[in-house]
Structure formats: C-alpha cells, structure tokens
Scaffold this motif. Structure first.
Motif, PDB file in Angstrom:
ATOM      1  N   LYS A 143       0.869  -1.181   0.000  1.00 43.76           N
ATOM      2  CA  LYS A 143       0.000   0.000   0.000  1.00 43.76           C
ATOM      3  C   LYS A 143       0.901   1.225   0.000  1.00 43.76           C
ATOM      4  O   LYS A 143       1.691   1.431   0.923  1.00 43.76           O
ATOM      5  CB  LYS A 143      -0.889   0.003   1.251  1.00 43.76           C
ATOM      6  CG  LYS A 143      -1.699   1.278   1.459  1.00 43.76           C
ATOM      7  CD  LYS A 143      -2.801   1.407   0.429  1.00 43.76           C
ATOM      8  CE  LYS A 143      -3.693   2.624   0.728  1.00 43.76           C
ATOM      9  NZ  LYS A 143      -3.060   3.903   0.369  1.00 43.76           N
ATOM     10  N   ILE A 144       0.789   2.044  -1.041  1.00 44.16           N
ATOM     11  CA  ILE A 144       1.693   3.182  -1.256  1.00 44.16           C
ATOM     12  C   ILE A 144       0.963   4.489  -0.976  1.00 44.16           C
ATOM     13  O   ILE A 144      -0.122   4.738  -1.528  1.00 44.16           O
ATOM     14  CB  ILE A 144       2.230   3.182  -2.694  1.00 44.16           C
ATOM     15  CG1 ILE A 144       3.017   1.892  -2.968  1.00 44.16           C
ATOM     16  CG2 ILE A 144       3.088   4.409  -2.963  1.00 44.16           C
ATOM     17  CD1 ILE A 144       3.373   1.689  -4.429  1.00 44.16           C
ATOM     18  N   THR A 145       1.564   5.314  -0.141  1.00 50.92           N
ATOM     19  CA  THR A 145       1.014   6.639   0.148  1.00 50.92           C
ATOM     20  C   THR A 145       2.105   7.686  -0.063  1.00 50.92           C
ATOM     21  O   THR A 145       3.202   7.570   0.487  1.00 50.92           O
ATOM     22  CB  THR A 145       0.492   6.729   1.590  1.00 50.92           C
ATOM     23  OG1 THR A 145      -0.522   5.735   1.790  1.00 50.92           O
ATOM     24  CG2 THR A 145      -0.105   8.109   1.870  1.00 50.92           C
ATOM     25  N   PHE A 146       1.785   8.688  -0.862  1.00 51.40           N
ATOM     26  CA  PHE A 146       2.692   9.800  -1.131  1.00 51.40           C
ATOM     27  C   PHE A 146       2.421  10.947  -0.175  1.00 51.40           C
ATOM     28  O   PHE A 146       1.285  11.157   0.267  1.00 51.40           O
ATOM     29  CB  PHE A 146       2.485  10.322  -2.554  1.00 51.40           C
ATOM     30  CG  PHE A 146       3.045   9.445  -3.636  1.00 51.40           C
ATOM     31  CD1 PHE A 146       4.279   9.727  -4.205  1.00 51.40           C
ATOM     32  CD2 PHE A 146       2.343   8.341  -4.085  1.00 51.40           C
ATOM     33  CE1 PHE A 146       4.801   8.923  -5.201  1.00 51.40           C
ATOM     34  CE2 PHE A 146       2.848   7.527  -5.083  1.00 51.40           C
ATOM     35  CZ  PHE A 146       4.083   7.817  -5.642  1.00 51.40           C
ATOM     36  N   SER A 147       3.459  11.704   0.125  1.00 47.03           N
ATOM     37  CA  SER A 147       3.272  12.993   0.771  1.00 47.03           C
ATOM     38  C   SER A 147       2.716  13.954  -0.270  1.00 47.03           C
ATOM     39  O   SER A 147       3.311  14.138  -1.331  1.00 47.03           O
ATOM     40  CB  SER A 147       4.603  13.508   1.320  1.00 47.03           C
ATOM     41  OG  SER A 147       4.411  14.705   2.040  1.00 47.03           O
ATOM     42  N   ARG A 148       1.562  14.516   0.019  1.00 47.05           N
ATOM     43  CA  ARG A 148       0.867  15.341  -0.972  1.00 47.05           C
ATOM     44  C   ARG A 148       1.721  16.541  -1.379  1.00 47.05           C
ATOM     45  O   ARG A 148       2.298  17.225  -0.533  1.00 47.05           O
ATOM     46  CB  ARG A 148      -0.461  15.839  -0.406  1.00 47.05           C
ATOM     47  CG  ARG A 148      -1.389  16.412  -1.467  1.00 47.05           C
ATOM     48  CD  ARG A 148      -2.604  17.072  -0.829  1.00 47.05           C
ATOM     49  NE  ARG A 148      -3.279  16.230   0.130  1.00 47.05           N
ATOM     50  CZ  ARG A 148      -4.161  15.288  -0.178  1.00 47.05           C
ATOM     51  NH1 ARG A 148      -4.441  15.057  -1.459  1.00 47.05           N
ATOM     52  NH2 ARG A 148      -4.740  14.574   0.766  1.00 47.05           N
ATOM     53  N   ARG A 149       1.794  16.763  -2.685  1.00 44.83           N
ATOM     54  CA  ARG A 149       2.547  17.905  -3.200  1.00 44.83           C
ATOM     55  C   ARG A 149       1.624  18.750  -4.068  1.00 44.83           C
ATOM     56  O   ARG A 149       0.760  18.239  -4.786  1.00 44.83           O
ATOM     57  CB  ARG A 149       3.792  17.452  -3.964  1.00 44.83           C
ATOM     58  CG  ARG A 149       3.555  16.579  -5.144  1.00 44.83           C
ATOM     59  CD  ARG A 149       4.791  15.785  -5.574  1.00 44.83           C
ATOM     60  NE  ARG A 149       5.956  16.602  -5.843  1.00 44.83           N
ATOM     61  CZ  ARG A 149       6.324  17.008  -7.046  1.00 44.83           C
ATOM     62  NH1 ARG A 149       5.591  16.716  -8.116  1.00 44.83           N
ATOM     63  NH2 ARG A 149       7.431  17.720  -7.209  1.00 44.83           N
ATOM     64  N   GLY A 150       1.797  20.065  -4.009  1.00 44.21           N
ATOM     65  CA  GLY A 150       0.952  20.982  -4.752  1.00 44.21           C
ATOM     66  C   GLY A 150       1.055  20.772  -6.253  1.00 44.21           C
ATOM     67  O   GLY A 150       2.143  20.561  -6.786  1.00 44.21           O
ATOM     68  N   LYS A 187      -1.457  11.930   1.143  1.00 48.27           N
ATOM     69  CA  LYS A 187      -1.948  12.558   2.366  1.00 48.27           C
ATOM     70  C   LYS A 187      -1.011  13.697   2.745  1.00 48.27           C
ATOM     71  O   LYS A 187       0.146  13.734   2.334  1.00 48.27           O
ATOM     72  CB  LYS A 187      -1.997  11.551   3.520  1.00 48.27           C
ATOM     73  CG  LYS A 187      -2.907  10.357   3.288  1.00 48.27           C
ATOM     74  CD  LYS A 187      -4.375  10.747   3.274  1.00 48.27           C
ATOM     75  CE  LYS A 187      -5.259   9.519   3.156  1.00 48.27           C
ATOM     76  NZ  LYS A 187      -6.698   9.897   3.062  1.00 48.27           N
ATOM     77  N   ASP A 188      -1.500  14.616   3.556  1.00 48.06           N
ATOM     78  CA  ASP A 188      -0.662  15.698   4.063  1.00 48.06           C
ATOM     79  C   ASP A 188       0.393  15.141   5.015  1.00 48.06           C
ATOM     80  O   ASP A 188       0.122  14.227   5.805  1.00 48.06           O
ATOM     81  CB  ASP A 188      -1.514  16.735   4.786  1.00 48.06           C
ATOM     82  CG  ASP A 188      -2.441  17.488   3.845  1.00 48.06           C
ATOM     83  OD1 ASP A 188      -2.149  17.512   2.633  1.00 48.06           O
ATOM     84  OD2 ASP A 188      -3.464  18.029   4.319  1.00 48.06           O
ATOM     85  N   HIS A 189       1.573  15.730   4.945  1.00 47.54           N
ATOM     86  CA  HIS A 189       2.711  15.314   5.774  1.00 47.54           C
ATOM     87  C   HIS A 189       2.343  15.197   7.248  1.00 47.54           C
ATOM     88  O   HIS A 189       2.764  14.249   7.933  1.00 47.54           O
ATOM     89  CB  HIS A 189       3.842  16.339   5.588  1.00 47.54           C
ATOM     90  CG  HIS A 189       4.958  16.224   6.559  1.00 47.54           C
ATOM     91  ND1 HIS A 189       6.109  15.525   6.285  1.00 47.54           N
ATOM     92  CD2 HIS A 189       5.125  16.729   7.822  1.00 47.54           C
ATOM     93  CE1 HIS A 189       6.924  15.588   7.326  1.00 47.54           C
ATOM     94  NE2 HIS A 189       6.358  16.318   8.260  1.00 47.54           N
ATOM     95  N   SER A 190       1.568  16.123   7.740  1.00 48.05           N
ATOM     96  CA  SER A 190       1.270  16.178   9.172  1.00 48.05           C
ATOM     97  C   SER A 190       0.304  15.088   9.624  1.00 48.05           C
ATOM     98  O   SER A 190       0.173  14.839  10.827  1.00 48.05           O
ATOM     99  CB  SER A 190       0.684  17.545   9.537  1.00 48.05           C
ATOM    100  OG  SER A 190      -0.530  17.761   8.833  1.00 48.05           O
ATOM    101  N   LYS A 191      -0.354  14.414   8.681  1.00 48.32           N
ATOM    102  CA  LYS A 191      -1.428  13.494   9.038  1.00 48.32           C
ATOM    103  C   LYS A 191      -0.958  12.097   9.397  1.00 48.32           C
ATOM    104  O   LYS A 191      -1.644  11.379  10.128  1.00 48.32           O
ATOM    105  CB  LYS A 191      -2.440  13.404   7.885  1.00 48.32           C
ATOM    106  CG  LYS A 191      -3.102  14.718   7.504  1.00 48.32           C
ATOM    107  CD  LYS A 191      -3.929  15.280   8.644  1.00 48.32           C
ATOM    108  CE  LYS A 191      -4.663  16.553   8.219  1.00 48.32           C
ATOM    109  NZ  LYS A 191      -5.413  17.156   9.344  1.00 48.32           N
ATOM    110  N   LEU A 192       0.173  11.666   8.868  1.00 50.04           N
ATOM    111  CA  LEU A 192       0.595  10.275   9.037  1.00 50.04           C
ATOM    112  C   LEU A 192       2.038  10.195   9.521  1.00 50.04           C
ATOM    113  O   LEU A 192       2.929  10.862   8.984  1.00 50.04           O
ATOM    114  CB  LEU A 192       0.458   9.507   7.723  1.00 50.04           C
ATOM    115  CG  LEU A 192      -0.973   9.312   7.198  1.00 50.04           C
ATOM    116  CD1 LEU A 192      -0.945   8.663   5.830  1.00 50.04           C
ATOM    117  CD2 LEU A 192      -1.800   8.473   8.167  1.00 50.04           C
TER     118      LEU A 192
END
Length: 266
Positions: A143-150, A187-192
């Motif tokens: 399961k792959i999750t990226f740090s959200r980028r603008g 997801k946002d960096h601060s969330k996970l």
C-alpha cells in the motif's frame, strides 16, 4: 486480503532546471531531486505512530508531535536518523543531479517527478518481492502513500503507472504483482507518522548532497541510515541508493563532502 507492506514516499528538492541556488545566496532551484520511500510490514503501520512519538519524546523542547527534518537542529537530526536505523524498516532513494539534465528533457509539469518515481517503484517492487518469504501475512502487495505535493494530480499518476504496465517496448522492470495501483493515495505530511519518517529519509540523503547556504553538506545522516538502506550482495547503487546519472559522470561536479556521501555506499 490485506496488503503485506506499506510504503510512504516523499521528496527533497524541486523540479526546477536552471537558476540553481549557490552558497551565500538565497533563492534558486535545488541542484538535486531526491525521491525516497520507507517500507515496512503492513501490520506495523500503527506501530509507526509509537516510533514517531518515541523520537519526539527524546526532544524535550519540541512542542508538537510532528517531525519535520528541516526544522530540527543538528543534534535532533542525528537522534532521528539513529532512531530510524534501529527500526524494522527499509528505505530506498532515487537521486538525480539536475545541472546535468538538459533543459528540453522534462518540459511538462511533474514529468521529472514521474520519471524518478518509476525507478523508485521498480526498487520498491523488488524489495517487496525479496522480502516475501519472510513476510507471510497479507497478499504480497504494498500500500503506497505519497506525501501530498501541490499541483500533483494523483489520478494522472495512477494512469501513468497503468501506461507503464501496458508498455512492452521499453525496459520497465517493475514487478507488477506487488504494486496495487488502485490503492495509491496521497496525504498531508502532518497526518501520518509514516510520511514524517520518510521525510527524514529523503532529507537525510539530501543533506549529504545539497550544499547549504554556507557551502557545506552533512554526510553523517545518510551514513547513519546505511543499515536500513536496501541492498543486494552489498550493492547499494542499483537498489537503495539509485543515482540516475552514472557515478563517473557525476563525481567531477562534486566536492569532497558530496563524494564522501556517495562513497559511503560503495
């Protein structure tokens, strides 16, 4: 059936080509673009919150639970990478030196990022395949999750991967059975907690290569992460520290500290 692994992905640097930042001057593009992943068993995902909290607990003056490598002092950075190196995780970085990238190669937004991610997912897929005999739980996928980028559309990225999966003409070496394209998320960096841990991996590698405003870089953070960096038969450069440019092409452009960072993984 659930996934066997989780992977969190973050980057250090930007996609800008030209007007690179120089010591003693503010502003300008980074000379390096680095994408990193941290990988561990899916069943340990909740444990990552405890890992993060234990690191923060050893920083008595820190006012929040969120880890952000760029906001730490030198001692806190060393503490963080030493803590990471003792965890049941693996890390992978794909690294490009942008001054050697021709202006016309990556003309579309996110194209350079997508290109590096292809190499990152190749190595991520090999790692998950390699570890499967010792990770019997789950279905073998990650399961792959990226740090959200603008400015990044993750639907576009999932379609890019589907295009690579259909591509039989080029040398695409992703081991597709372990990659769950549909579950890829951001997801946002601060969330996970996992995203905060991988931020430290990408930044640690960058600190050994990207010269700061004072003309220095710091190899010790990357060196500390060597025990958890993916390798096969002591080969790091094809696996956990993948440089896009050949090392013999890179080294004439680097200072002693940058070369030392690279040489740590020989």
């Amino acid at each position: 059936m659930t996934h066997s692994y989780v992977a969190y992905i973050d980057e250090s640097g930007d996609e800008g080509i030209g007007n690179f930042r120089e010591p003693g001057k503010r502003g300008g593009a980074s000379k390096w673009l680095i994408l990193s992943a941290i990988v561990y068993r899916f069943q340990n995902d909740l444990e990552a919150v405890r890992w993060r909290d234990e690191i923060v607990a050893n920083m008595p003056k820190k006012k929040t639970r969120t880890l952000h490598f760029a906001d730490m002092n030198h001692g806190q950075k060393l503490l963080t990478v030493k803590s990471l190196s003792a965890l049941p995780v693996r890390c992978i970085s794909v690294i490009d030196y942008k001054p050697l990238v021709p202006d016309s190669v990556f003309e579309e937004k996110n194209q350079h990022y997508f290109y590096l991610t292809r190499y990152l997912l190749e190595r991520l897929s090999w790692l998950c395949r390699d570890l499967r005999p010792t990770v019997p739980e789950g279905d073998g996928r990650v399961k792959i999750t990226f740090s959200r980028r603008g400015g990044m559309q993750y639907d576009d990225f999932r379609e890019y991967l589907r295009h690579l999966k259909r591509d039989t003409q080029n040398d695409i070496r992703i081991h597709w059975p372990v990659i769950d394209i549909d579950s890829i998320d951001a997801k946002d960096h601060s969330k996970l907690a996992g995203l905060q841990l991988v931020d430290s991996v990408a930044s640690a590698v960058a600190n050994g290569l990207e010269i700061d405003i004072y003309g220095n870089c710091e190899p010790r953070y990357a060196e500390t992460l060597k025990p958890i960096t993916y390798c096969r038969k002591h080969n790091y450069f094809s696996y956990g520290m993948k440089f896009i440019k050949p090392l013999q092409e890179l080294k004439p452009h680097l200072n002693e500290e940058q070369r030392r960072t690279i040489d740590l993984f020989k």
